[in-house]
Motif scaffolding. Structure first.
Motif, short mmCIF file in Angstrom:
data_model
loop_
_atom_site.label_atom_id
_atom_site.label_comp_id
_atom_site.label_asym_id
_atom_site.label_seq_id
_atom_site.Cartn_x
_atom_site.Cartn_y
_atom_site.Cartn_z
N TYR A 114 0.84 -1.20 0.00
CA TYR A 114 0.00 0.00 0.00
C TYR A 114 0.87 1.25 0.00
O TYR A 114 2.03 1.23 0.42
CB TYR A 114 -0.94 0.02 1.21
CG TYR A 114 -0.26 0.33 2.53
CD1 TYR A 114 -0.16 1.65 3.00
CD2 TYR A 114 0.29 -0.68 3.31
CE1 TYR A 114 0.47 1.93 4.21
CE2 TYR A 114 0.91 -0.41 4.51
CZ TYR A 114 0.99 0.91 4.95
OH TYR A 114 1.61 1.19 6.15
N LEU A 170 -3.66 3.70 -1.39
CA LEU A 170 -3.62 2.92 -2.63
C LEU A 170 -3.06 1.54 -2.33
O LEU A 170 -1.98 1.41 -1.76
CB LEU A 170 -2.74 3.63 -3.66
CG LEU A 170 -2.59 2.95 -5.02
CD1 LEU A 170 -3.90 3.04 -5.79
CD2 LEU A 170 -1.45 3.57 -5.81
N TRP A 181 -1.82 -2.09 -3.98
CA TRP A 181 -1.34 -2.57 -5.27
C TRP A 181 -0.51 -3.83 -5.10
O TRP A 181 -0.12 -4.21 -4.00
CB TRP A 181 -0.51 -1.48 -5.96
CG TRP A 181 0.71 -1.06 -5.18
CD1 TRP A 181 0.74 -0.27 -4.08
CD2 TRP A 181 2.06 -1.44 -5.44
NE1 TRP A 181 2.02 -0.12 -3.62
CE2 TRP A 181 2.86 -0.82 -4.45
CE3 TRP A 181 2.67 -2.22 -6.41
CZ2 TRP A 181 4.25 -0.98 -4.41
CZ3 TRP A 181 4.05 -2.37 -6.37
CH2 TRP A 181 4.82 -1.75 -5.38
N ALA A 209 -1.45 8.24 -8.86
CA ALA A 209 -2.67 8.19 -8.05
C ALA A 209 -3.09 9.59 -7.62
O ALA A 209 -4.29 9.92 -7.64
CB ALA A 209 -2.44 7.30 -6.83
N ASN A 231 -14.20 6.08 -6.49
CA ASN A 231 -13.16 5.07 -6.26
C ASN A 231 -13.03 4.12 -7.44
O ASN A 231 -11.92 3.78 -7.88
CB ASN A 231 -13.46 4.28 -4.98
CG ASN A 231 -13.21 5.08 -3.72
OD1 ASN A 231 -12.52 6.10 -3.76
ND2 ASN A 231 -13.75 4.64 -2.62
N LEU A 272 -9.83 3.73 -9.93
CA LEU A 272 -9.22 2.41 -10.05
C LEU A 272 -9.10 1.99 -11.51
O LEU A 272 -8.05 1.47 -11.95
CB LEU A 272 -10.06 1.40 -9.27
CG LEU A 272 -9.49 -0.01 -9.13
CD1 LEU A 272 -8.21 0.02 -8.32
CD2 LEU A 272 -10.51 -0.94 -8.47
N LEU A 284 -6.34 4.08 -13.24
CA LEU A 284 -4.99 3.71 -12.80
C LEU A 284 -4.55 2.41 -13.45
O LEU A 284 -3.41 2.29 -13.93
CB LEU A 284 -4.96 3.57 -11.28
CG LEU A 284 -5.08 4.87 -10.47
CD1 LEU A 284 -5.14 4.55 -8.97
CD2 LEU A 284 -3.89 5.80 -10.74
N ILE A 329 -3.48 -2.45 -9.66
CA ILE A 329 -4.04 -1.63 -8.58
C ILE A 329 -5.27 -2.37 -8.05
O ILE A 329 -6.24 -2.57 -8.78
CB ILE A 329 -4.42 -0.22 -9.06
CG1 ILE A 329 -3.21 0.44 -9.74
CG2 ILE A 329 -4.92 0.62 -7.90
CD1 ILE A 329 -2.03 0.63 -8.82
N LEU A 360 -8.45 1.69 -4.34
CA LEU A 360 -8.07 2.98 -3.79
C LEU A 360 -9.18 3.44 -2.88
O LEU A 360 -10.33 3.56 -3.31
CB LEU A 360 -7.82 4.01 -4.90
CG LEU A 360 -7.34 5.38 -4.40
CD1 LEU A 360 -6.21 5.91 -5.28
CD2 LEU A 360 -8.48 6.39 -4.36
#
Length: 278
Positions: free
Chosen positions: A64, A86, A88, A111, A135, A139, A142, A153, A156
């Motif tokens: 994160y 975030l 990932w 982000a 969100n 997402l 990203l 990802i 988030l």
């Protein structure tokens, strides 16, 4: 014997130098003579000393990044302070090493920029109402970029959206006014339902009394008694009132009043019945 010992020691050193243990949840990247060669998986692996080199070992577990509070301008020109987290994971360790120089730094910047762009498309009210939708939008945007970096990802989470004090006060006043409006509407609806129920009850009672008068003449005496009882009760209540007025009624005419009430009830029921037969 000495040459044999030297050979044995050389083999032991070679084995120790070529053995690489990768822990579970990690992966390592090996280059051979400066070029990408292969990826080492968890467990015992062997490489060629002096020829192969482990250039990277990283976790493939979920990680994160804490996105620090950012000042964002909404569509209605209000400054908000927004922070998020975030989550990932590395999916392709080779891409994560060769496609981007500073992976975590790039993820943080990407982000932050995407978060600002998405919030800037919404008003202050929309940022609070559609947080889950924002969100998902962030997402999706990203992942469309980080896929080339070998990174997924996962999610988030927008933790806090903090508007200025003046905006917070206005929003609280609007919410309070909305709650008050709903309470008044509910109260009015309750009174309306009560009035309807009371009217229905009164109508039903009158229908029962009228039917009783029509089918049973002796019930007139019962009705006369009930009317007289209500008259007496009303007189008591009027006398107990602080602003009551004394009203004198001729006792001799009380009976005539009762007869008029009964006759009127019977005539009304009779007219209604005649209309039905007609």
């Amino acid at each position: 014997m000495e040459p044999i010992i030297a050979i044995v020691l050389a083999l032991i050193g070679y084995a120790l130098g070529s053995a690489k243990i990768i822990h579970e949840g990690n992966a390592a990247l090996v280059e051979r003579l400066g070029r990408r060669h292969r990826t080492l998986t968890p467990g015992l692996n062997f490489i060629v000393p002096l020829v192969d080199q482990v250039v990277m070992e990283d976790t493939t577990r979920e990680q994160y990044i804490d996105i620090k509070p950012q000042n964002v301008i909404t569509r209605d020109n209000i400054y908000l302070e927004v922070d998020a987290i975030l989550f990932w994971r590395i999916r392709d360790i080779e891409r994560s090493f060769y496609a981007i120089e500073d992976l975590q730094g790039a993820l943080n910047q990407l982000a932050t920029t995407t978060l600002r762009e998405v919030i800037a498309q919404n008003t202050v009210e929309e940022t609070n109402v559609t947080r889950d939708e924002m969100n998902r939008t962030i997402l999706s945007e990203l992942n469309s970029t980080t896929a080339d970096w070998g990174v997924e990802i996962i999610r988030l989470d927008i933790q806090r959206i903090t508007p200025p004090e003046s905006v917070r006060k206005t929003m609280e006043e609007e919410r309070a006014a909305e709650f008050k409006k709903r309470a008044l509407i509910s109260e009015a609806e309750g009174e309306r339902q009560a009035a309807i129920k009371k009217a229905e009850g009164t109508m039903t009672s009158m229908q029962i009394i009228a039917e009783a008068l029509r089918t049973s003449p002796e019930s007139k005496e019962i009705l006369r008694y009930l009317v007289a009882q209500d008259y007496i009760n009303a007189s008591y209540r009027l006398g107990e009132s602080s602003n009551a007025k004394v009203v004198f009624v001729d006792p001799g005419k009380t009976g005539e009043l009762m007869k008029e009430v009964i006759a009127e009830s019977v005539n009304t029921e009779g007219n209604g019945t005649s209309g039905e037969h007609g």
